[in-house]
Design a protein around this motif. Structure first.
Motif, PDB file in Angstrom:
ATOM      1  N   GLU A  28       0.834  -1.209   0.000  1.00  0.00           N
ATOM      2  CA  GLU A  28       0.000   0.000   0.000  1.00  0.00           C
ATOM      3  C   GLU A  28       0.869   1.260   0.000  1.00  0.00           C
ATOM      4  O   GLU A  28       0.642   2.188   0.762  1.00  0.00           O
ATOM      5  CB  GLU A  28      -0.964  -0.013   1.189  1.00  0.00           C
ATOM      6  N   TYR A  29       1.844   1.269  -0.865  1.00  0.00           N
ATOM      7  CA  TYR A  29       2.804   2.372  -0.947  1.00  0.00           C
ATOM      8  C   TYR A  29       2.181   3.571  -1.662  1.00  0.00           C
ATOM      9  O   TYR A  29       1.754   3.469  -2.812  1.00  0.00           O
ATOM     10  CB  TYR A  29       4.059   1.909  -1.689  1.00  0.00           C
ATOM     11  N   MET A  30       2.124   4.704  -0.964  1.00  0.00           N
ATOM     12  CA  MET A  30       1.570   5.925  -1.548  1.00  0.00           C
ATOM     13  C   MET A  30       2.650   6.590  -2.403  1.00  0.00           C
ATOM     14  O   MET A  30       3.697   6.966  -1.903  1.00  0.00           O
ATOM     15  CB  MET A  30       1.090   6.887  -0.469  1.00  0.00           C
ATOM     16  N   PHE A  31       2.360   6.733  -3.690  1.00  0.00           N
ATOM     17  CA  PHE A  31       3.387   7.244  -4.598  1.00  0.00           C
ATOM     18  C   PHE A  31       3.093   8.638  -5.141  1.00  0.00           C
ATOM     19  O   PHE A  31       3.975   9.248  -5.728  1.00  0.00           O
ATOM     20  CB  PHE A  31       3.589   6.282  -5.778  1.00  0.00           C
ATOM     21  N   LYS A  33       1.303  12.125  -3.892  1.00  0.00           N
ATOM     22  CA  LYS A  33       0.537  13.032  -3.052  1.00  0.00           C
ATOM     23  C   LYS A  33       0.169  14.234  -3.901  1.00  0.00           C
ATOM     24  O   LYS A  33       0.913  14.598  -4.797  1.00  0.00           O
ATOM     25  CB  LYS A  33       1.365  13.460  -1.842  1.00  0.00           C
ATOM     26  N   ARG A  35      -2.883  13.051  -4.258  1.00  0.00           N
ATOM     27  CA  ARG A  35      -3.932  12.141  -4.721  1.00  0.00           C
ATOM     28  C   ARG A  35      -4.110  10.920  -3.828  1.00  0.00           C
ATOM     29  O   ARG A  35      -5.115  10.252  -3.870  1.00  0.00           O
ATOM     30  CB  ARG A  35      -3.647  11.676  -6.158  1.00  0.00           C
ATOM     31  N   LYS A  36      -3.095  10.587  -3.064  1.00  0.00           N
ATOM     32  CA  LYS A  36      -3.141   9.423  -2.174  1.00  0.00           C
ATOM     33  C   LYS A  36      -3.257   8.105  -2.928  1.00  0.00           C
ATOM     34  O   LYS A  36      -3.774   7.130  -2.417  1.00  0.00           O
ATOM     35  CB  LYS A  36      -4.253   9.566  -1.130  1.00  0.00           C
ATOM     36  N   TRP A  37      -2.777   8.099  -4.178  1.00  0.00           N
ATOM     37  CA  TRP A  37      -2.749   6.857  -4.925  1.00  0.00           C
ATOM     38  C   TRP A  37      -1.747   5.916  -4.281  1.00  0.00           C
ATOM     39  O   TRP A  37      -0.681   6.328  -3.829  1.00  0.00           O
ATOM     40  CB  TRP A  37      -2.319   7.100  -6.364  1.00  0.00           C
ATOM     41  N   ARG A  38      -2.079   4.650  -4.268  1.00  0.00           N
ATOM     42  CA  ARG A  38      -1.221   3.638  -3.664  1.00  0.00           C
ATOM     43  C   ARG A  38      -1.016   2.479  -4.630  1.00  0.00           C
ATOM     44  O   ARG A  38      -1.890   2.168  -5.421  1.00  0.00           O
ATOM     45  CB  ARG A  38      -1.870   3.091  -2.387  1.00  0.00           C
ATOM     46  N   LYS A  74      -4.229   6.819 -12.886  1.00  0.00           N
ATOM     47  CA  LYS A  74      -3.227   6.446 -11.876  1.00  0.00           C
ATOM     48  C   LYS A  74      -1.961   5.911 -12.540  1.00  0.00           C
ATOM     49  O   LYS A  74      -0.850   6.342 -12.214  1.00  0.00           O
ATOM     50  CB  LYS A  74      -3.826   5.389 -10.943  1.00  0.00           C
TER      51      LYS A  74
END
Length: 108
Positions: A28-31, A33, A35-38, A74
């Protein structure tokens, strides 16, 4: 809910395969910000990510119109930021094809 349970099972299977091969991806790595996409799994130092796609043949989130469009956004942003994103369906994970492929990518 069934799709999430299936996805979780697929992710857990991939995680077990990683452990068996001494791989330690971040989950669940947030890549991106803000957007908080993981990513489901990430190897941040190499900018390599793995997405385990559930519900491929059951009209799951990733194959319906709005989910597909959001995934495209994404993954395009990930590419723009220099990430390689590898996507695997549940069958590839369960058969060991996903981990075999990732071992080749990570240890050329």
């Amino acid at each position: 809910m069934v799709g999430e349970a299936m996805k979780s099972a697929i992710e857990e299977t991939f995680a077990l395969h990683c452990k068996a091969h001494a791989l330690t991806p971040e989950r669940e790595y947030m890549f991106a910000k803000p957007r908080k996409w993981r990513f489901d799994f990430a190897f941040p130092e190499q900018k390599i990510a793995v997405e385990c796609e559930g519900g491929v043949f059951t009209n799951g989130r990733h194959t319906r119109g709005s989910g597909f469009v959001k995934d495209a956004e994404k993954y395009n942003m990930a590419a723009a930021l220099g990430w390689f994103v590898f996507r695997f369906d549940g069958g590839a994970v369960k058969r060991g094809e996903a981990i075999d492929f990732m071992l080749k990518v990570l240890n050329p």
